[in-house]
Design an enzyme around this catalytic site. Structure first.
Site, PDB file in Angstrom:
ATOM      1  N   ARG A  58      -7.020   7.417  14.881  1.00 46.01           N
ATOM      2  CA  ARG A  58      -8.259   7.471  15.479  1.00 46.01           C
ATOM      3  C   ARG A  58      -9.539   6.723  14.823  1.00 46.01           C
ATOM      4  NH1 ARG A  58     -11.357  11.470  13.397  1.00 46.01           N
ATOM      5  NH2 ARG A  58      -9.660  12.944  12.910  1.00 46.01           N
ATOM      6  N   TYR A 111     -23.399   5.268  37.923  1.00 42.30           N
ATOM      7  CA  TYR A 111     -22.299   6.089  38.180  1.00 42.30           C
ATOM      8  C   TYR A 111     -22.514   7.680  37.942  1.00 42.30           C
ATOM      9  CZ  TYR A 111     -18.028   8.542  37.185  1.00 42.30           C
ATOM     10  OH  TYR A 111     -16.820   9.451  37.316  1.00 42.30           O
ATOM     11  N   ASP A 183     -23.709  -1.777  31.611  1.00 40.48           N
ATOM     12  CA  ASP A 183     -22.339  -1.487  31.975  1.00 40.48           C
ATOM     13  C   ASP A 183     -21.685  -2.423  33.107  1.00 40.48           C
ATOM     14  OD1 ASP A 183     -20.330  -0.409  33.415  1.00 40.48           O
ATOM     15  OD2 ASP A 183     -20.727   1.512  33.550  1.00 40.48           O
ATOM     16  N   LYS A 208     -10.788   0.302  35.596  1.00 42.96           N
ATOM     17  CA  LYS A 208     -11.203  -0.133  36.857  1.00 42.96           C
ATOM     18  C   LYS A 208     -10.382  -1.864  36.672  1.00 42.96           C
ATOM     19  CE  LYS A 208     -13.328   3.530  37.631  1.00 42.96           C
ATOM     20  NZ  LYS A 208     -13.875   3.822  36.580  1.00 42.96           N
TER      21      LYS A 208
HETATM   22  C1  4LM Z   1     -15.853   5.686  40.206  1.00 43.68           C
HETATM   23  N1  4LM Z   1     -16.355   5.305  38.103  1.00 43.68           N
HETATM   24  O1  4LM Z   1     -16.958   5.017  40.476  1.00 43.68           O
HETATM   25  P1  4LM Z   1     -14.269   6.603  33.443  1.00 43.68           P
HETATM   26  N2  4LM Z   1     -18.829   3.240  34.446  1.00 43.68           N
HETATM   27  C2  4LM Z   1     -19.004   3.112  36.018  1.00 43.68           C
HETATM   28  C3  4LM Z   1     -18.039   3.681  36.472  1.00 43.68           C
HETATM   29  O2  4LM Z   1     -17.940   3.457  37.850  1.00 43.68           O
HETATM   30  C4  4LM Z   1     -17.252   4.620  36.017  1.00 43.68           C
HETATM   31  C5  4LM Z   1     -17.329   4.808  34.553  1.00 43.68           C
HETATM   32  C6  4LM Z   1     -18.446   4.297  33.991  1.00 43.68           C
HETATM   33  C7  4LM Z   1     -15.459   6.038  38.700  1.00 43.68           C
HETATM   34  C8  4LM Z   1     -14.727   7.036  38.326  1.00 43.68           C
HETATM   35  C9  4LM Z   1     -14.125   7.957  39.393  1.00 43.68           C
HETATM   36  C10 4LM Z   1     -19.737   1.990  36.353  1.00 43.68           C
HETATM   37  C11 4LM Z   1     -16.194   5.502  36.847  1.00 43.68           C
HETATM   38  C12 4LM Z   1     -16.632   6.035  33.798  1.00 43.68           C
HETATM   39  O3  4LM Z   1     -13.826   7.016  34.581  1.00 43.68           O
HETATM   40  O4  4LM Z   1     -14.315   7.451  32.366  1.00 43.68           O
HETATM   41  O5  4LM Z   1     -13.039   5.481  32.628  1.00 43.68           O
HETATM   42  O6  4LM Z   1     -15.257   5.386  33.691  1.00 43.68           O
HETATM   43  O7  4LM Z   1     -14.983   5.768  41.392  1.00 43.68           O
END
Ligand code: 4LM
Length: 401
Positions: A58, A111, A183, A208
């Site tokens: 961790r 998001y 981000d 992603k």
């Molecule tokens: C989606 N997105 O858009 P985790 N920052 C951005 C994101 O698009 C996302 C996250 C953080 C999508 C998930 C279902 C710009 C997520 C959050 O999903 O926690 O890895 O990332 O389809």
């Protein structure tokens, strides 16, 4: 530690610390929870930070260290910290940088889960949040208060693909001693390096493009060593959103082809965007790689291309948009993006369902918006699938008339 001037080489070799005991080409997966101390004194000195060496996964793990070193190199920052999800990275950075009484300036579009964290959880901890259009310099300036500690944004923004000027945001923040967090999930370091524009911390949902194969959920923060170390030893250690060594290894593997994949995602997205904007059933296409898009002016300045995500609205009724999405045969109805498979989803009822209908309308996220993340298939197949599904929606319109 080895590095090159070229991103294409660094995605493959960057951050490697020698060749390891047996000379493996592929990074070993240190699938261990804990690390053995030679004696009590060694354990104590590692805990005290007086001696190097690992303690417990961790707090750090050699496979994760390699991913972090590679990502820091790719984003052009001193250090990086990996997390068990993008949201783990988002929560660790905001809770690490803000305390009760502080103020966060962020985007009115984000998001959906980031919006939920900022709109619901942070105020419960006594942190004030202002949601503004980060593309509007006057609005950003007007939102700054004496207690503003962080400006947080995405660019391009999920799901509408609007673009914020990184030099502008960094300039305003520096003048007020504010920390900036961007981000960079939609661009990846192949297309955009926010730290080059003066942004302090760069965040990714590594789920992603970085991983790219739809089989890992993970997050990364890249930034100055003092801030990253602070987050590693506070919110990451004590809240515990750590990445597993196996997931870190999968991302290391994915990164080896990042530049090739992103290039193809961009080519396919541009071709699909172009096709959609000339289709009679399509009302509007949001894609920063199209000359008519407001973000297009920042191509070349902060982004190399429009990226691998686009959004669009149909002229048809919402029911017809549903018919269109349900008629797709190859493209997958799924949230997420940056995978080999083309993914399509409906933000208002899926990724952005954390917004109320009023919040969606205030943020300018239409109920009828469809988000498409073209994959790595032959672009003719993607377009053919979209074409036949648009045909099904058009047929429904004719029958209704
Ligand atoms: C989606 N997105 O858009 P985790 N920052 C951005 C994101 O698009 C996302 C996250 C953080 C999508 C998930 C279902 C710009 C997520 C959050 O999903 O926690 O890895 O990332 O389809």
């Amino acid at each position: 530690m080895w590095h090159s001037e070229h991103l294409e080489t660094n995605t493959i070799h960057g951050g490697k610390d020698g060749q390891g005991q047996h000379g493996p080409l592929s990074t070993p997966i240190y699938q261990t929870s804990t690390f053995v101390f030679d004696d009590v004194q060694q354990g104590a000195s590692r805990f005290a930070g007086e001696a190097g060496g690992h303690i417990y996964s961790r707090l750090g793990n050699p496979t994760v260290d390699e991913l972090e070193a590679r990502m820091a190199l790719l984003e052009g920052t001193e250090a990086a910290a990996a997390f068990g999800s993008g949201m783990g990275a988002v929560s660790a950075v905001v809770l690490g940088l803000l305390k009760q009484g502080d103020h966060l300036v962020t985007s009115h579009r984000l998001y959906g889960c980031t919006f939920a964290l900022f709109n619901h959880q942070l105020p419960a901890f006594g942190i004030e949040v202002s949601f503004v259009d980060l593309a509007d310099e006057a609005a950003v300036r007007a939102a700054i208060k004496p207690n503003t500690k962080v400006i947080y944004g995405e660019t391009p923004i999920n799901p509408c693909l609007s673009v914020a000027d990184l030099d502008m945001l960094a300039g305003i923040a520096k003048a007020h001693g504010i920390t900036t967090v961007i981000d960079n999930t939609f661009m990846s370091p192949v297309l955009q390096k926010p730290a080059k524009h003066g942004i302090d911390i760069v965040l990714h949902s590594a789920t992603k493009f970085l991983n790219g194969h739809g089989d890992v959920v993970a997050g990364i923060l890249c930034g100055p060593k003092d801030l990253i170390d602070q987050i590693k030893m506070t919110t990451r250690k004590d809240m515990g959103a750590i990445i597993s060594p196996h997931d870190a290894w999968l991302i290391i593997r994915g990164l080896k082809t990042l530049h090739l994949r992103v290039e193809r995602h961009c080519e396919n997205a541009l071709r699909v965007a172009d096709y959609l904007q000339s289709h009679p059933l399509v009302k509007k296409v949001d894609y920063p790689g199209l000359p008519g898009h407001p973000g297009y002016k920042l191509l070349g300045k902060q982004m190399k291309a429009g990226g691998g995500v686009l959004a669009f609205e149909l002229k048809a009724s919402f029911d017809q948009a549903v018919t269109f999405m349900n008629a797709l045969k190859m493209c997958k109805r799924a949230v997420s993006l940056g995978d080999a498979e083309t993914l399509i989803q409906h933000p208002a009822s899926m990724t952005h369902s954390t917004y109320t209908p009023e919040e969606l309308s205030e943020a300018g996220i239409p109920q009828t918006l469809i988000r498409l993340a073209p994959g790595l298939e032959h672009v003719d197949d993607i377009i053919a699938d979209i074409e036949q599904a648009l045909g099904a929606a058009a047929k429904q319109a004719t029958q209704a008339a």
